[in-house]
Design an enzyme around this catalytic site. Structure first.
Site, short mmCIF file in Angstrom:
data_model
loop_
_atom_site.label_atom_id
_atom_site.label_comp_id
_atom_site.label_asym_id
_atom_site.label_seq_id
_atom_site.Cartn_x
_atom_site.Cartn_y
_atom_site.Cartn_z
N GLU A 285 -0.65 14.86 53.53
CA GLU A 285 0.12 15.69 54.43
C GLU A 285 -0.01 14.77 55.96
O GLU A 285 -1.41 14.45 56.22
CB GLU A 285 -0.37 17.08 54.77
CG GLU A 285 0.16 17.90 55.84
CD GLU A 285 -0.25 19.26 56.00
OE1 GLU A 285 -0.15 19.84 57.04
OE2 GLU A 285 -0.79 19.65 55.08
N GLU B 2 1.24 19.35 66.16
CA GLU B 2 1.00 20.88 66.14
C GLU B 2 0.85 21.19 67.28
O GLU B 2 0.01 20.72 68.16
CB GLU B 2 0.27 21.24 64.89
CG GLU B 2 0.57 21.02 63.44
CD GLU B 2 -0.64 21.51 62.64
OE1 GLU B 2 -0.46 22.60 62.19
OE2 GLU B 2 -1.73 20.64 62.59
#
Length: 414
Positions: free
Chosen positions: A163, A168
């Site tokens: 990932e 974020e």
């Protein structure tokens, strides 16, 4: 969309692709060669500017909307289909909206869902390996908000398939975003990443910002608005497996509400909350990503000591396949290695101005053209990348010099 400060979770979808390829002989200046080709072409492998009428869905040929809740993260939202939580605004934006409502009676892991939102991915429609991957977005404000732009390796077998979290943000850190990788043995709260904060208390919710990774063999580099703040290579994993060179990844955009990392919304959190996405793109160069640049005596353009510090000399050295010799040619005309740009020292334009590694600034001293005649030209100075003194010894400094057509100015990418 995992974070260094959260527990393990079950991933659904995400991810990616694209990248970039990133010196002069002492002697009398001569007329430059007439054969000066156009810059190396760039290839946009994925692009969405979200043009379309207000209220319409994102292009279904590019995006799929996931549905359901996420018990593994203890998020509070239910991801819906349709345009109730994800729609174009008619002004070139995709708006992902989190609402404090549940008109359809959705059930979540904790009971009747309190919030709805949206999560879109390109799985099965766009997947790629390597490249410059970016999104221009404006994040929402408020405790419990968790917007993200990220990627998952295929086939998905998290965390072993990998990932890459491009960006974020959690609402309790309005000035900060995070870039992280997750893989076997370094997932969830053990993800490897770094944070980037705006100066002077500015908040990301106050305007649009561009979040990007440059992904090349054995290297992933994160930036915000063109400023590099993190690079990861296999050396950062402490012997754990680097899973980012052997599979394609796909892209994910989502706005989560609550969860282990951001915590739940509070009385001050305003709904509806919106993640506004202006554009998403993945680009590569026709010279490919993360390749050596070979020159005099078959030796390579090299960052001295594999040192990514500003001002590190760029030199000629025997080709060894390391990251210090892995260059990408960007769509913006830059040449990058170790997450930084090939730069003319002190913005020099005179014969003999040396070249170095430096933070990417967007300046003309960091722009290069790869020609059909195998020159690498700095258009600002109208001079060629050149090997000082036509000396093929390891460690010879590279410079710019008036283009002569000599072997000390000829370069092959790849």
């Amino acid at each position: 969309m995992s974070s260094p400060r959260r527990m393990l979770r079950r991933c659904l979808f995400a991810a990616l692709s694209a990248a970039l390829v990133g010196a002069a002989a002492v002697g009398p200046a001569q007329a430059r060669p007439a054969d000066r080709a156009a810059p190396a072409a760039t290839v946009t492998t994925f692009s969405d500017d979200f043009d379309g009428p207000a209220g319409s869905a994102a292009d279904p040929s590019k995006w799929t909307q996931e549905t359901g809740d996420n018990v593994s993260n203890h998020e509070r939202e239910y991801y819906t289909s349709g345009t109730g939580n994800a729609a174009l605004d008619g002004q070139g934006h995709l708006v992902i909206t989190a609402r404090k409502e549940n008109p359809a009676g959705y059930q979540c892991w904790y009971g009747s869902c309190q919030y709805t939102s949206a999560r879109l991915n390109t799985a099965g429609k766009f997947e790629a390996r390597y490249g410059h991957v970016e999104a221009r977005m404006k994040v929402p404000r408020g405790q419990g908000m968790w917007p993200a732009f990220w990627m998952l390796g295929t086939p998905v077998n998290w965390p072993d398939s990998g990932e890459i979290d491009v960006m974020e943000n959690v609402g309790f850190e309005p000035s900060t975003v995070h870039g992280t990788i997750h893989g076997p043995g370094y997932s969830g709260s053990d993800g490897i990443g770094a944070a980037y904060s705006l100066p002077n208390g500015q908040a990301f919710a106050d305007g649009f910002h561009t979040f990007a990774v440059d992904w090349a063999p054995n290297s992933i580099t994160w930036s915000v608005d063109g400023t590099v703040y993190e690079q990861r290579t296999p050396a950062d994993l402490g012997g754990k497996t680097w899973v980012y060179d052997d599979r394609p990844f796909f892209l994910i955009l989502n706005l989560a509400v609550g969860g282990y990392w951001p915590g739940d919304p509070d009385a001050g959190t305003r709904f509806p909350a919106q993640l506004v996405v202006d554009s998403v793109s993945v680009t590569t160069s026709d010279t490919a990503a993360g390749l050596p640049i070979r020159g005099l005596a078959g030796k390579c353009v090299d960052v001295a000591g594999a040192n990514s510090a500003n001002g590190t000399p760029v030199q000629l050295y025997g080709c060894n396949g390391t990251a210090a010799q892995s260059w990408t040619v960007g769509s913006d005309g830059t040449m990058r290695a170790l997450g930084k740009c090939l730069d003319v020292t002190d913005r020099g334009t005179a014969d003999g101005s040396t070249v170095q590694l430096w933070d990417c600034t967007g300046g003309t001293d960091q722009k290069w053209t790869v020609t059909g005649a195998h020159d690498i030209v700095n258009p600002q100075a109208d001079k060629c990348l050149d090997v000082t003194g036509n000396n093929s010894a390891d460690g010879t400094r590279l410079q710019i010099w008036s283009c002569t057509g000599g072997a000390d100015q000829k370069w092959t990418v790849g």
